[in-house]
Design an enzyme around this catalytic site. Structure first.
Site, short mmCIF file in Angstrom:
data_model
loop_
_atom_site.label_atom_id
_atom_site.label_comp_id
_atom_site.label_asym_id
_atom_site.label_seq_id
_atom_site.Cartn_x
_atom_site.Cartn_y
_atom_site.Cartn_z
N ARG A 61 0.79 -1.17 0.16
CA ARG A 61 -0.10 -0.08 -0.10
C ARG A 61 0.80 1.29 -0.06
NH1 ARG A 61 -3.87 2.80 4.14
NH2 ARG A 61 -5.20 3.77 2.49
N HIS A 65 0.59 4.49 -2.64
CA HIS A 65 0.77 5.67 -2.06
C HIS A 65 1.65 6.65 -2.62
CE1 HIS A 65 -2.67 5.31 0.96
NE2 HIS A 65 -3.15 4.73 -0.10
N ASN A 90 -3.57 10.13 9.73
CA ASN A 90 -2.16 9.51 9.82
C ASN A 90 -2.30 8.05 10.23
OD1 ASN A 90 -3.03 9.89 12.61
ND2 ASN A 90 -1.53 11.23 12.87
N HIS A 190 -6.23 -5.64 -2.81
CA HIS A 190 -7.15 -5.71 -1.62
C HIS A 190 -7.53 -7.36 -1.39
CE1 HIS A 190 -8.57 -1.43 -1.85
NE2 HIS A 190 -7.10 -1.50 -1.51
C1 HEM Z 1 -8.69 1.85 -6.15
C2 HEM Z 1 -8.60 2.69 -5.29
C3 HEM Z 1 -8.54 2.23 -3.82
C4 HEM Z 1 -8.98 2.63 -2.83
C5 HEM Z 1 -10.22 3.41 -2.78
C6 HEM Z 1 -8.14 2.13 -1.81
C7 HEM Z 1 -8.50 2.43 -0.22
C8 HEM Z 1 -8.00 1.92 0.68
C9 HEM Z 1 -8.35 1.90 2.09
C10 HEM Z 1 -9.48 2.77 2.69
C11 HEM Z 1 -7.57 0.75 2.64
C12 HEM Z 1 -7.72 0.66 4.29
C13 HEM Z 1 -6.80 1.61 4.99
C14 HEM Z 1 -7.08 1.58 6.61
O1 HEM Z 1 -7.89 1.71 7.19
O2 HEM Z 1 -5.78 1.15 7.10
C15 HEM Z 1 -6.72 0.31 1.74
C16 HEM Z 1 -5.94 -0.89 2.14
C17 HEM Z 1 -5.12 -1.10 1.31
N1 HEM Z 1 -4.85 -1.07 -0.06
FE1 HEM Z 1 -6.00 0.16 -1.15
N2 HEM Z 1 -7.05 1.48 -2.33
C18 HEM Z 1 -7.18 1.50 -3.49
C19 HEM Z 1 -6.36 0.78 -4.31
C20 HEM Z 1 -5.22 0.18 -3.98
C21 HEM Z 1 -3.90 -0.22 -4.82
C22 HEM Z 1 -3.87 -0.03 -6.22
C23 HEM Z 1 -3.33 -0.95 -4.09
C24 HEM Z 1 -1.93 -1.59 -4.54
C25 HEM Z 1 -1.38 -2.01 -5.64
C26 HEM Z 1 -3.75 -1.01 -2.65
C27 HEM Z 1 -3.10 -1.62 -1.75
C28 HEM Z 1 -3.81 -1.86 -0.41
C29 HEM Z 1 -3.29 -2.65 0.52
C30 HEM Z 1 -2.16 -3.88 0.31
C31 HEM Z 1 -4.14 -2.48 1.70
C32 HEM Z 1 -4.08 -3.18 2.92
C33 HEM Z 1 -3.06 -2.23 3.97
C34 HEM Z 1 -2.72 -2.99 5.41
O3 HEM Z 1 -3.44 -3.95 5.73
O4 HEM Z 1 -2.04 -2.46 6.09
N3 HEM Z 1 -5.11 -0.33 -2.60
N4 HEM Z 1 -6.92 0.50 0.76
C1 LIG Z 2 -2.88 11.64 14.00
O1 LIG Z 2 -3.76 12.72 13.41
C2 LIG Z 2 -4.78 13.07 14.76
C3 LIG Z 2 -5.70 14.17 13.92
O2 LIG Z 2 -6.40 13.36 13.07
C4 LIG Z 2 -3.95 13.77 15.63
O3 LIG Z 2 -5.01 14.11 16.54
C5 LIG Z 2 -2.78 12.81 16.35
O4 LIG Z 2 -2.14 13.49 17.27
C6 LIG Z 2 -1.95 12.35 15.09
N1 LIG Z 2 -1.16 11.22 15.59
C7 LIG Z 2 0.38 11.37 15.50
C8 LIG Z 2 0.79 9.96 16.01
O5 LIG Z 2 0.91 12.35 14.70
#
Ligand code: HEM
Ligand SMILES: *[C@@H]1O[C@H](CO)[C@@H](O)[C@H](O)[C@H]1NC(C)=O
Ligand SMILES: *[C@@H]1O[C@H](CO)[C@@H](O)[C@H](O)[C@H]1NC(C)=O
Ligand SMILES: *[C@@H]1O[C@H](CO)[C@@H](O)[C@H](O)[C@H]1NC(C)=O
Length: 326
Positions: A61, A65, A90, A190
């Site tokens: 991920r 980004h 963050n 995902h």
């Molecule tokens: C298409 C649009 C995409 C959206 C809207 C999206 C959105 C998200 C969101 C909201 C999360 C969860 C974040 C969290 O709550 O911690 C996530 C996790 C993740 N995304 Fe995406 N993503 C997209 C595309 C991608 C792409 C292109 C990749 C890599 C090629 C990717 C790889 C991942 C991975 C591996 C995770 C899991 C991260 C973890 O478990 O730490 N995503 N994504």
């Molecule tokens: C992460 O962001 C929140 C606000 O969204 C802030 O209150 C918090 O202190 C931040 N944490 C770190 C570790 O930077």
């Protein structure tokens, strides 16, 4: 002041973009300066995959980004390879990704000091983790340089959201030179990893203001997610797996899940609901080899978005800060 920064930023981005056209990335970029680079990276990624499995999804991920935001940043030393850690949401990038890159970088610096960029290390590490989790092995082209600037304000504009529509996703991906097929294939990442509850809570209780759940969630999945993620007062650290059955296995189950209304994010399920992307969801769900091929191609294209070359970038000594930061 604002005008100055805007001009400055546009200037840097413009140059980086143009030079990317003339100097392509290459497979043998470090063949003289760091011939053992692949082995150095894999010695760390394979150990971390065993000891800290979350390193895999977190690094993949982070690579996504980094490519989309286009600025491996300094930001006062607080950020990692990308700036997002310093901006609003963050908690969203898991620290294991930054840690994996930092650990590889420290090892690489002992063998090939000051020649390998953090951006290249991130690209190779992401590939390793895809492969370690059961996904395809593809060659990574190298020659990226690390950014010297920080563009925190660009993060939000350049990243998709969990509730983005297919129109929005297509607009964003095509603005990066990626196709509809790249969008569907890359979303297949995902198949591993986790999402925090707040990213899909609206689907569980009050979908688009209806006070009802999203009709396109399988009832059993809905119940399970409601148990993990209460409507109010839940712990904000709770996460759910994207792929309930095999959250650490890189397979094509993601697409089968979408066909069964078991997508986690609205943006995932939308790929099946929209008739432009549905045929590819079905094709990848049927044919794992086809998905792997499209995913590898997508990763290569994504890894070449507006790369920085020459004087517009640098090789950082430490990935979390640019070389001249205090
Ligand atoms: C298409 C649009 C995409 C959206 C809207 C999206 C959105 C998200 C969101 C909201 C999360 C969860 C974040 C969290 O709550 O911690 C996530 C996790 C993740 N995304 Fe995406 N993503 C997209 C595309 C991608 C792409 C292109 C990749 C890599 C090629 C990717 C790889 C991942 C991975 C591996 C995770 C899991 C991260 C973890 O478990 O730490 N995503 N994504
Ligand atoms: C992460 O962001 C929140 C606000 O969204 C802030 O209150 C918090 O202190 C931040 N944490 C770190 C570790 O930077
Ligand atoms: C997505 O959610 C954000 C809040 O997280 C909201 O500001 C935005 O309007 C939503 N977009 C859509 C298309 O619903
Ligand atoms: C998708 O469905 C709409 C109507 O809901 C139709 O107008 C359009 O032609 C369809 N597009 C494709 C690619 O099938």
């Amino acid at each position: 002041m604002i005008f100055f920064s805007f001009y400055f930023v546009s200037y840097l981005v413009g140059i980086a973009h143009c030079s990317a056209v003339h100097h392509q990335l290459s497979l043998d970029f470090y063949s003289k300066s760091c011939p053992q680079l692949d082995q150095l990276v894999s010695s760390v990624t394979s150990r971390r995959f065993r000891d800290f499995p979350v390193s895999g999804p977190a690094t993949i991920r982070l690579f996504f980004h980094d490519c989309f935001v286009e600025v491996p940043s300094n930001n006062g030393g607080g950020g990692g390879v990308v700036v997002e850690r310093d901006v609003g949401d963050n908690k969203s990038l898991a620290p294991e990704g930054f840690e994996a890159v930092d650990e590889v970088k420290a090892l690489v610096e002992t063998k090939c000091p000051a020649v390998v960029s953090c951006a290249d290390i991130l690209a190779i590490a992401a590939r390793d983790f895809v492969h370690l989790a059961g996904g395809p092995y593809y060659q990574v082209k190298k020659g990226r340089r690390d950014s010297k600037v920080s563009l925190a304000s660009k993060v939000k504009l350049n990243l998709p959201r969990a509730n983005s529509t297919i129109d929005e996703l297509l607009r964003l991906f095509t603005s990066k030179g990626l196709s509809l097929a790249d969008l569907v294939a890359l979303s297949g990442a995902h198949t591993i990893g986790f999402s925090h509850c707040d990213q899909f809570l609206g689907r569980l209780y009050n979908y688009k203001g209806t006070k009802k759940p999203d009709p396109f969630i399988d009832p059993r999945l809905l119940k399970a997610l409601q148990m993990s993620c209460p409507h109010f007062g839940g712990n904000t650290d709770i996460v759910a797996p994207f792929d309930v059955q095999t959250p650490f296995l890189f397979d094509h189950m993601y697409y089968g899940n979408l066909e069964a209304n078991m997508g986690l994010l609205a943006s995932d399920q939308a790929l099946f609901l929209d008739n432009r992307t549905r045929p590819l969801v079905q094709a990848f769900g049927k044919d794992k080899a086809k998905f792997f091929e499209a995913f590898s191609l997508g990763m290569e294209k994504m890894g070449a978005i507006r790369i920085k070359r020459g004087k517009k970038g640098e090789v950082r000594r430490v990935c979390s800060k640019h070389n001249k930061s205090g």
